[in-house]
Write a protein that holds these residues in place. Sequence first.
Motif, short mmCIF file in Angstrom:
data_model
loop_
_atom_site.label_atom_id
_atom_site.label_comp_id
_atom_site.label_asym_id
_atom_site.label_seq_id
_atom_site.Cartn_x
_atom_site.Cartn_y
_atom_site.Cartn_z
N HIS A 24 0.84 -1.20 0.00
CA HIS A 24 0.00 0.00 0.00
C HIS A 24 0.87 1.25 0.00
O HIS A 24 0.61 2.20 -0.74
N ARG A 28 1.04 4.00 -2.88
CA ARG A 28 0.71 5.38 -2.52
C ARG A 28 1.80 6.32 -3.03
O ARG A 28 1.51 7.40 -3.56
N CYS A 33 -1.95 8.96 -4.13
CA CYS A 33 -3.31 8.95 -3.60
C CYS A 33 -3.51 7.67 -2.80
O CYS A 33 -3.37 6.56 -3.33
N THR A 34 -3.86 7.83 -1.54
CA THR A 34 -4.02 6.66 -0.68
C THR A 34 -5.21 5.79 -1.09
O THR A 34 -5.18 4.58 -0.96
N HIS A 35 -6.27 6.43 -1.62
CA HIS A 35 -7.46 5.67 -2.01
C HIS A 35 -7.19 4.79 -3.23
O HIS A 35 -7.56 3.61 -3.25
N ASN A 36 -6.56 5.37 -4.24
CA ASN A 36 -6.20 4.58 -5.42
C ASN A 36 -5.19 3.49 -5.05
O ASN A 36 -5.25 2.37 -5.57
N ALA A 38 -4.97 1.96 -2.18
CA ALA A 38 -5.72 0.91 -1.49
C ALA A 38 -6.46 0.03 -2.49
O ALA A 38 -6.45 -1.21 -2.37
N ASP A 39 -7.07 0.66 -3.50
CA ASP A 39 -7.78 -0.12 -4.52
C ASP A 39 -6.83 -1.05 -5.27
O ASP A 39 -7.13 -2.22 -5.49
#
Length: 168
Positions: A24, A28, A33-36, A38-39
């Motif tokens: 992760h 990142r 971007c932490t959300h992308n 994570a995905d």
Amino acid sequence: MPAGEFALQHEVQALYSNHHGWLHAWLRKKLGCTHNAADLAHDTFVRVLSKTEPVAAAEPRAYLATIAHGLVVDFHRRRALERAYLDTLAALPEPQLPSLEVRAIVLEALVAIDTMLDGMKPPVRQAFILSQLDGLTYAEIASRLGVTVRTVNNYMLKALEHCYLLAP
């Protein structure tokens, strides 16, 4: 649950427990971007789970990074395609804009076509595009590519086989 399946599940669980945080963070840093991240970390482990052979890699981080790198490339390609489509839509007059549903369907189709074309070797892809999008005959394609008509025929067979194998 068969013993082999249990062992595979255990290997993936250990891989996830030991390396998810690192993966992760690595994603990142690459994506900003932490959300992308994570995905894509999730998608990486989904790919690992979809494999039928054991995942016991000598270098687990290199193994995960290789899978994740391919997903990052796909992510950027998809984003570039989406930007190009949205730029094209922005140039249309207001009454001609498609609905949000149609936009989503078209974008999904564009991503699927891009993925399909990306899997072809460059000359096969070029012959396929010249045939299907430009409407050129095999003789015209052969002239343009500097190959024989028979070679174009072989390219088209490979392209159609590739499309057939990817069809649901």
